[in-house]
Write a protein that holds these residues in place. Structure first.
Motif, short mmCIF file in Angstrom:
data_model
loop_
_atom_site.label_atom_id
_atom_site.label_comp_id
_atom_site.label_asym_id
_atom_site.label_seq_id
_atom_site.Cartn_x
_atom_site.Cartn_y
_atom_site.Cartn_z
N PHE A 278 49.84 75.62 57.55
CA PHE A 278 48.11 75.70 57.53
C PHE A 278 47.60 76.14 58.63
O PHE A 278 46.72 77.05 58.91
CB PHE A 278 47.61 74.29 56.93
N LEU A 281 48.06 79.63 58.93
CA LEU A 281 47.25 80.47 57.91
C LEU A 281 45.87 80.50 58.22
O LEU A 281 45.35 81.75 58.12
CB LEU A 281 47.10 79.54 56.65
N LYS A 282 45.42 79.70 59.07
CA LYS A 282 43.91 79.60 59.54
C LYS A 282 43.79 80.40 60.74
O LYS A 282 42.81 81.37 60.58
CB LYS A 282 43.73 78.12 60.01
N GLY A 285 44.14 83.97 58.97
CA GLY A 285 43.10 84.45 58.11
C GLY A 285 42.06 84.69 58.93
O GLY A 285 41.29 85.66 58.57
N LEU A 286 41.61 83.71 59.81
CA LEU A 286 40.41 84.13 60.55
C LEU A 286 40.05 85.28 61.56
O LEU A 286 39.47 86.12 61.57
CB LEU A 286 40.03 82.87 61.67
N TYR A 308 38.44 82.64 52.86
CA TYR A 308 37.68 81.81 53.85
C TYR A 308 37.34 80.53 53.18
O TYR A 308 37.42 79.49 53.70
CB TYR A 308 36.30 82.71 54.08
N ILE A 311 40.49 78.38 53.65
CA ILE A 311 40.59 77.96 54.94
C ILE A 311 39.58 76.69 54.98
O ILE A 311 40.17 75.82 55.65
CB ILE A 311 40.38 79.19 55.96
N GLU A 312 38.45 76.86 54.65
CA GLU A 312 37.60 75.81 54.73
C GLU A 312 37.93 74.45 53.86
O GLU A 312 37.68 73.47 54.47
CB GLU A 312 36.17 76.45 54.20
N GLY A 315 41.64 73.25 55.70
CA GLY A 315 42.02 73.40 57.20
C GLY A 315 41.79 71.94 57.65
O GLY A 315 42.59 71.49 58.65
N THR A 356 39.81 75.32 65.07
CA THR A 356 39.99 76.26 63.97
C THR A 356 38.78 75.99 62.98
O THR A 356 38.39 76.68 62.37
CB THR A 356 41.38 76.26 63.13
N ALA A 360 35.86 78.29 61.77
CA ALA A 360 35.86 78.55 60.41
C ALA A 360 34.11 78.53 60.23
O ALA A 360 33.43 79.19 59.32
CB ALA A 360 36.37 77.66 59.45
#
Length: 384
Positions: A278, A281-282, A285-286, A308, A311-312, A315, A356, A360
């Motif tokens: 995770f 990935l965050k 992705g960001l 997004y 992730i939210e 996360g 992170t 986000a």
């Protein structure tokens, strides 16, 4: 999903919120787990780990544990109870609107920092790990925490903020319009208005912005800081296990390997996904979304929007490793015979999770669609 209406938008969420608040207060003061090892007995509450985090020099983790497991959930429920009971008790709730507006705004802000369900999963993982070492018994707080999590989740599902805003402003005027002004949407009450940037929302008073100011710069700064902290978070030990005077340090991957060696493959997968996969990935992705914003293209805006949202939503679950350590150090503390001591890696890992999450929240996903309407996405007609 913009809005979901329920048959009882006030009374049912109020009853469930009061029940969840009472469960939370009772649970936090009750024993969570008890252990018997080498003829010695010890029990712990859900927040016992905070005291030992302080003793081990990990004050940020102590603050994070207390804030996310106790303060934020109970405060959020308190704010919700105050708003719902105010709407039911006062004949003219519109007169109380200015005060209730502030309560609703803080209620919205605290949502991402409420993590009792993640702590519950971390407690289960810690319990399984302790059963390989000693006789461990489940205390009443474990059942109370489960009931608290379920009740809170149901209360959250039945609480619709837009219904509350409508009740506070049942006779509000149509959306204000000022010629030449762009459309603005309030980030808290979702009120639409055609007003200049910076003008107060006609419903809740929040300054209106078409986009979050300095969103890209703030997101880049937070993502960069998180990427720097990610290195020591994985290289330094998150905890040290002492058994009969012998100290054995464990990194995040070391904990995953320990679960796999003992045959707990499902738990090894859970810890690996939440604590290793995770965060990566965050960060990835960001970074990809920020790069997409800097290079206008309308091809993949919807993909990044879904990313997004993912992730939210996921996360917060990276905190599970911090909570596992919190449960272990709060219970397994028998001096040199058998103890768990928090390591510096946990502080860096907690920093990665918080940074992170802040990145986000600082990022404005509407910029993804702005990029899609840039010059690169518009066909040329052959003239300038």
């Amino acid at each position: 999903m913009l809005r979901r209406d329920h048959d009882e938008p006030l009374t049912t969420p109020l009853a469930l919120s009061i029940g969840a608040w009472l469960l939370g207060v009772i649970t936090l003061a009750s024993p969570l787990l008890s252990i018997r090892l080498l003829g010695r007995y010890r029990d712990s509450t859900p927040l016992s780990g905070a005291r030992f985090f302080l003793e081990d020099g990990a004050a940020p983790l102590a603050l994070l544990l207390v804030a996310t497991v106790m303060m934020a959930p109970l405060l959020r429920l308190t704010l919700r109870i105050a708003v719902l009971s105010g709407l039911l008790m006062f004949r003219s709730p519109q007169r109380m609107a200015p005060r209730m507006v502030a309560l609703l705004r803080w209620h919205d802000r605290l949502g991402a920092w409420c993590m009792p369900e993640i702590f519950l999963v971390g407690g289960i993982v810690a319990y399984v790990r302790l059963t390989t070492m000693a006789d461990v018994q489940i205390g009443p707080a474990a059942y109370g925490l489960f009931a608290f999590v379920v009740t809170t989740l149901v209360a959250d599902a039945l609480f619709e903020p837009q219904s509350i805003w409508h009740a506070l402003n049942a006779a509000e005027d149509p959306a204000p319009f000022l010629a030449g002004s762009p459309p603005q949407s309030c980030p808290y009450c979702r009120r639409s208005a055609f007003l200049p940037p910076g003008a107060p929302c006609p419903r809740c008073g929040t300054p209106l912005r078409s986009r979050k100011p300095d969103s890209v710069a703030r997101s880049w700064a937070l993502v960069t800081a998180a990427a720097i902290a990610y290195v020591p978070a994985n290289l330094l030990p998150v905890m040290t296990l002492i058994r009969l005077g012998h100290a054995e340090s464990h990194t995040i991957m070391g904990g995953v390997a320990a679960f796999a060696e003992n045959g707990f493959w499902p738990l090894a997968v859970i810890v690996f996904v939440t604590s290793v996969l995770f965060p990566l990935l965050k960060l990835a992705g960001l970074t990809a979304m920020l790069l997409h914003v800097s290079r206008p293209s309308g091809d993949r805006a919807w993909i990044y929007t879904r990313l997004y949202s993912l992730i939210e939503a996921l996360g917060r679950w990276s905190m599970i490793d911090v909570f596992i350590v919190a449960v272990l150090i709060g219970l397994l503390r028998f001096d040199a015979a058998a103890s768990v001591v928090a390591g510096p890696g946990g502080v860096f890992f907690g920093a990665v999770v918080v940074l992170t999450m802040l990145a986000a929240r600082a990022f404005d996903p509407r910029l993804l669609w702005d990029a899609g309407t840039g010059p690169a996405a518009v066909p040329s007609c052959g003239r300038r």
